[in-house]
Design a protein around this motif. Structure first.
Motif, PDB file in Angstrom:
ATOM      1  N   GLU A  68      22.245  26.895  -7.215  1.00  0.00           N
ATOM      2  CA  GLU A  68      21.564  25.759  -6.579  1.00  0.00           C
ATOM      3  C   GLU A  68      20.047  25.926  -6.546  1.00  0.00           C
ATOM      4  N   ASP A  69      19.566  27.169  -6.442  1.00  0.00           N
ATOM      5  CA  ASP A  69      18.128  27.394  -6.327  1.00  0.00           C
ATOM      6  C   ASP A  69      17.430  27.575  -7.668  1.00  0.00           C
ATOM      7  N   LYS A  70      18.167  27.384  -8.772  1.00  0.00           N
ATOM      8  CA  LYS A  70      17.533  27.569 -10.079  1.00  0.00           C
ATOM      9  C   LYS A  70      16.556  26.446 -10.395  1.00  0.00           C
ATOM     10  N   TYR A  71      16.916  25.205 -10.006  1.00  0.00           N
ATOM     11  CA  TYR A  71      16.040  24.046 -10.243  1.00  0.00           C
ATOM     12  C   TYR A  71      15.793  23.343  -8.914  1.00  0.00           C
ATOM     13  N   SER A  72      14.547  22.924  -8.720  1.00  0.00           N
ATOM     14  CA  SER A  72      14.252  22.092  -7.553  1.00  0.00           C
ATOM     15  C   SER A  72      14.511  20.628  -7.915  1.00  0.00           C
ATOM     16  N   ILE A  73      14.606  19.776  -6.899  1.00  0.00           N
ATOM     17  CA  ILE A  73      14.832  18.344  -7.142  1.00  0.00           C
ATOM     18  C   ILE A  73      13.692  17.756  -7.964  1.00  0.00           C
ATOM     19  N   GLY A  74      12.463  18.156  -7.643  1.00  0.00           N
ATOM     20  CA  GLY A  74      11.309  17.640  -8.385  1.00  0.00           C
ATOM     21  C   GLY A  74      11.354  18.042  -9.844  1.00  0.00           C
ATOM     22  N   GLU A  75      11.734  19.292 -10.123  1.00  0.00           N
ATOM     23  CA  GLU A  75      11.817  19.756 -11.512  1.00  0.00           C
ATOM     24  C   GLU A  75      12.870  18.976 -12.285  1.00  0.00           C
ATOM     25  N   LEU A  76      14.004  18.748 -11.654  1.00  0.00           N
ATOM     26  CA  LEU A  76      15.074  18.030 -12.342  1.00  0.00           C
ATOM     27  C   LEU A  76      14.680  16.587 -12.642  1.00  0.00           C
ATOM     28  N   LYS A  77      13.978  15.949 -11.734  1.00  0.00           N
ATOM     29  CA  LYS A  77      13.538  14.569 -11.993  1.00  0.00           C
ATOM     30  C   LYS A  77      12.503  14.520 -13.107  1.00  0.00           C
ATOM     31  N   ASP A  78      11.634  15.529 -13.183  1.00  0.00           N
ATOM     32  CA  ASP A  78      10.675  15.588 -14.293  1.00  0.00           C
ATOM     33  C   ASP A  78      11.402  15.799 -15.619  1.00  0.00           C
ATOM     34  N   ILE A  79      12.414  16.686 -15.611  1.00  0.00           N
ATOM     35  CA  ILE A  79      13.201  16.921 -16.819  1.00  0.00           C
ATOM     36  C   ILE A  79      13.932  15.648 -17.237  1.00  0.00           C
ATOM     37  N   ALA A  80      14.499  14.929 -16.250  1.00  0.00           N
ATOM     38  CA  ALA A  80      15.219  13.687 -16.543  1.00  0.00           C
ATOM     39  C   ALA A  80      14.286  12.646 -17.156  1.00  0.00           C
ATOM     40  N   ALA A  81      13.049  12.564 -16.652  1.00  0.00           N
ATOM     41  CA  ALA A  81      12.081  11.595 -17.202  1.00  0.00           C
ATOM     42  C   ALA A  81      11.736  11.942 -18.646  1.00  0.00           C
ATOM     43  N   HIS A  82      11.543  13.228 -18.929  1.00  0.00           N
ATOM     44  CA  HIS A  82      11.235  13.626 -20.310  1.00  0.00           C
ATOM     45  C   HIS A  82      12.433  13.386 -21.219  1.00  0.00           C
ATOM     46  N   TYR A  83      13.630  13.602 -20.694  1.00  0.00           N
ATOM     47  CA  TYR A  83      14.834  13.354 -21.481  1.00  0.00           C
ATOM     48  C   TYR A  83      14.934  11.878 -21.866  1.00  0.00           C
ATOM     49  N   GLU A  84      14.648  10.989 -20.932  1.00  0.00           N
ATOM     50  CA  GLU A  84      14.701   9.558 -21.234  1.00  0.00           C
ATOM     51  C   GLU A  84      13.687   9.190 -22.308  1.00  0.00           C
ATOM     52  N   ALA A  85      12.508   9.806 -22.247  1.00  0.00           N
ATOM     53  CA  ALA A  85      11.509   9.555 -23.287  1.00  0.00           C
ATOM     54  C   ALA A  85      11.992  10.075 -24.643  1.00  0.00           C
ATOM     55  N   PHE A  86      12.674  11.225 -24.625  1.00  0.00           N
ATOM     56  CA  PHE A  86      13.214  11.801 -25.850  1.00  0.00           C
ATOM     57  C   PHE A  86      14.293  10.884 -26.440  1.00  0.00           C
ATOM     58  N   VAL A  87      15.098  10.292 -25.563  1.00  0.00           N
ATOM     59  CA  VAL A  87      16.134   9.365 -26.019  1.00  0.00           C
ATOM     60  C   VAL A  87      15.487   8.144 -26.681  1.00  0.00           C
ATOM     61  N   GLN A  88      14.522   7.556 -26.037  1.00  0.00           N
ATOM     62  CA  GLN A  88      13.847   6.384 -26.592  1.00  0.00           C
ATOM     63  C   GLN A  88      13.236   6.681 -27.948  1.00  0.00           C
ATOM     64  N   GLN A  89      12.698   7.873 -28.087  1.00  0.00           N
ATOM     65  CA  GLN A  89      12.031   8.273 -29.323  1.00  0.00           C
ATOM     66  C   GLN A  89      13.015   8.403 -30.490  1.00  0.00           C
ATOM     67  N   ASN A  90      14.302   8.721 -30.187  1.00  0.00           N
ATOM     68  CA  ASN A  90      15.261   9.024 -31.256  1.00  0.00           C
ATOM     69  C   ASN A  90      16.487   8.117 -31.270  1.00  0.00           C
ATOM     70  N   ILE A  91      16.499   7.053 -30.458  1.00  0.00           N
ATOM     71  CA  ILE A  91      17.713   6.275 -30.278  1.00  0.00           C
ATOM     72  C   ILE A  91      18.273   5.716 -31.575  1.00  0.00           C
ATOM     73  N   ASP A  92      17.412   5.370 -32.516  1.00  0.00           N
ATOM     74  CA  ASP A  92      17.900   4.788 -33.776  1.00  0.00           C
ATOM     75  C   ASP A  92      18.644   5.800 -34.633  1.00  0.00           C
ATOM     76  N   SER A  93      18.366   7.082 -34.429  1.00  0.00           N
ATOM     77  CA  SER A  93      19.006   8.133 -35.235  1.00  0.00           C
ATOM     78  C   SER A  93      20.206   8.757 -34.542  1.00  0.00           C
ATOM     79  N   LEU A  94      20.500   8.319 -33.325  1.00  0.00           N
ATOM     80  CA  LEU A  94      21.577   8.916 -32.553  1.00  0.00           C
ATOM     81  C   LEU A  94      22.842   8.062 -32.626  1.00  0.00           C
ATOM     82  N   HIS A  95      23.982   8.735 -32.598  1.00  0.00           N
ATOM     83  CA  HIS A  95      25.262   8.032 -32.598  1.00  0.00           C
ATOM     84  C   HIS A  95      25.773   7.803 -31.187  1.00  0.00           C
ATOM     85  N   MET A  96      25.439   8.740 -30.272  1.00  0.00           N
ATOM     86  CA  MET A  96      25.894   8.638 -28.892  1.00  0.00           C
ATOM     87  C   MET A  96      24.930   9.423 -28.002  1.00  0.00           C
TER      88      MET A  96
END
Length: 509
Positions: A68-96
């Motif tokens: 539970e103490d490996k990631y803070s809530i703030g860190e996870l939300k920052d990671i989630a935001a970057h992940y969404e940007a990564f998805v948008q950047q590659n969505i046309d090349s992804l199958h799922m």
């Protein structure tokens, strides 16, 4: 069912999967994040073949398993935001694409991100993830709303979810995806549209050996890998792989064969999966939700046109299992009423020599000289062991058969360099056990063992067991002995006469 091979975020594994022609691969964003700083755009089209279907997994599964103490809530939300940007950047090349389902962020946050971001993605690409703690009702709601749903496990509070998952696919046409699926039995039991797994990397990580035998996927732990790789040499060669390199433990060749084995498993599941049967109603779902701790059940009736119709079972004639037979014999018994010996017929169980094997499903179909598609097996195995000579003949046959196996394996050991084969050692031990059993059965011996306990007082132990006469005989002498001799022997005194000796007195005092 599409099997997505995980671990492609590592360049070496990604290259191997491409070289082996694997068309469905899985990329873990969290795994990729540990290996790159994203200082420049990381594009799917630059790292994968155009023909490959890429499943982008957020990797939140590892987050949910972490401390539970490996990631803070703030860190996870920052990671989630970057992940969404990564998805948008590659969505046309992804199958799922799976959502970032870090449970610690809360169900409300996950649902909010679905509405604000993921639902804008193409419907056939977005994969929401269901977690068991959210309950079966939430699973049903997700299946109604989305085209795809990811499932992390196939049981809930000790109850099997397989009937529920299969009903969902039939009822809504939902495409279910098995998250981190590693058990072949679970892959085969549910009508998955796709599953993802990194288990193909297990030989590299843990040193085990995974083999598709033609009927099942076998996993041999590291301590049995030498025996397994020797045992399946012929299979390796027939499948087009280098048996010597696999036996020597060369990682690339072992992984190539492992990829092939998992592909064969996926193909076998598709081949043996029954045709879909359309049903209506939600008997399993409602039954599962209403039951407390019992196993999953279904309603007793069938739903037709929204009306419950009772299903009447047809009672048909029964017959014995085809693998067993019955023989009639006479038995002599004593009538309890008049005490007269009489005869009666009794049924004795026996094994039939005819087999139920069919050529179409036999694993020897490609090599059998008597193969005939859709025919029953051409060979019988007539065995009867009901007398001592038959038992001895069976023992002799087993010993001879095992001896042949040992000698053949010895020749193979010599021809492959003379290295001691642990499989051969095991077969030698088995031969020795067979010989020992036969020797013990043929020995004529007789032994009696008596064990008794008792208090010190009273009659002796022999007298208690066999009677007073036996006890007296045990203590009796061979012949009479004179009493004088017994006294002499026990006291040491010698029989003699008493003689009076005069006493001399000195007068001088």
């Amino acid at each position: 069912m599409e099997l997505y091979f995980g671990g492609s975020e590592i360049p070496g594994w990604r290259k191997m999967l491409a070289q082996e022609g694997v068309e469905t691969v899985s990329l873990s964003y969290m795994g990729l994040r540990r290996r790159t700083k994203f200082t420049r755009p990381w594009l799917i089209e630059d790292n994968y073949l155009e023909a490959q279907k890429v499943f982008l997994d957020s990797g939140a599964y590892t987050v949910n398993k972490a401390d539970e103490d490996k990631y803070s809530i703030g860190e996870l939300k920052d990671i989630a935001a970057h992940y969404e940007a990564f998805v948008q950047q590659n969505i046309d090349s992804l199958h799922m694409v799976s959502e970032f389902d870090a449970v610690v962020l809360g169900r409300e946050w996950i649902e909010a991100r679905r509405e604000d971001f993921y639902e804008d993605l193409p419907e056939d690409k977005f994969l929401p993830i269901w977690h068991s703690e959210w309950g079966v009702d939430e699973l049903d709601r997700l299946a109604q709303r989305y085209k795809r749903v990811g499932v992390t496990q196939t049981d809930l509070d000790g109850r099997n979810l397989t009937p529920v998952l299969n009903e969902i696919t039939r009822k809504y046409g939902t495409l279910l995806h098995g998250v981190a699926m590693t058990k072949p039995t679970e892959m085969a039991a549910v009508a998955w549209d796709s599953v993802a797994s990194t288990s193909w990397l297990s030989p590299s990580q843990y040193g085990d050996t995974i083999v598709w035998t033609g009927r099942e996927l076998k996993r041999y732990p590291k301590k049995y890998k030498d025996q397994a790789r020797k045992r399946h040499r012929t299979l390796f060669t027939e499948a087009g792989f280098d048996a010597d390199r696999i036996e020597a433990g060369e990682n690339d060749e072992v992984l190539r064969f492992t990829i092939w084995s998992w592909q064969q498993l996926a193909g076998s599941i598709d081949q043996h999966r029954p045709q879909e049967v359309t049903t209506s109603g939600s008997g399993v779902l409602s039954g599962f939700a209403q039951m407390g701790g019992a196993s999953v059940g279904t309603e007793g009736g069938e739903t037709l046109n929204s009306e419950s119709t009772e299903v009447v079972r047809r009672d048909r004639p029964r017959t014995n299992l085809p693998v067993i037979g019955l023989v009639q014999e006479k038995e002599v018994y004593t009538d309890p009423d008049d005490g007269v010996n009489k005869e009666r017929d009794i049924s004795l169980l026996t094994v039939r020599s005819q087999s139920m094997r069919a050529c179409g499903s036999c694993f020897l179909s490609s090599k059998c000289p008597a193969y005939d598609k859709n025919a029953n097996c051409a060979y019988d195995i007539p065995v009867e062991v009901k007398s001592k000579p038959q038992m001895q003949a069976l023992q002799n046959s087993l010993i001879e058969m095992q001896a042949q196996r040992v000698l053949f394996m010895k020749m193979v050991e010599d021809m492959t360099g003379g290295y001691a084969d642990p499989n051969l050692s095991g077969e030698i031990d088995r031969l020795q056990k067979l010989v020992k059993v036969k020797t013990e059965l043929e020995q004529d011996s007789f032994s009696v063992k008596l064990e008794a306990k008792g208090n010190g007082g009273g009659a002796g132990m022999i007298s208690r067991i066999f009677g007073r006469d036996a006890g007296e005989q045990m203590t009796a002498l061979d012949r009479p002995v004179p009493a004088d001799r017994m006294i002499e022997a026990s006291t040491g005194f010698i029989d003699a006469e008493i003689v009076d000796v005069p006493t001399y007195i000195n007068p001088e005092g």
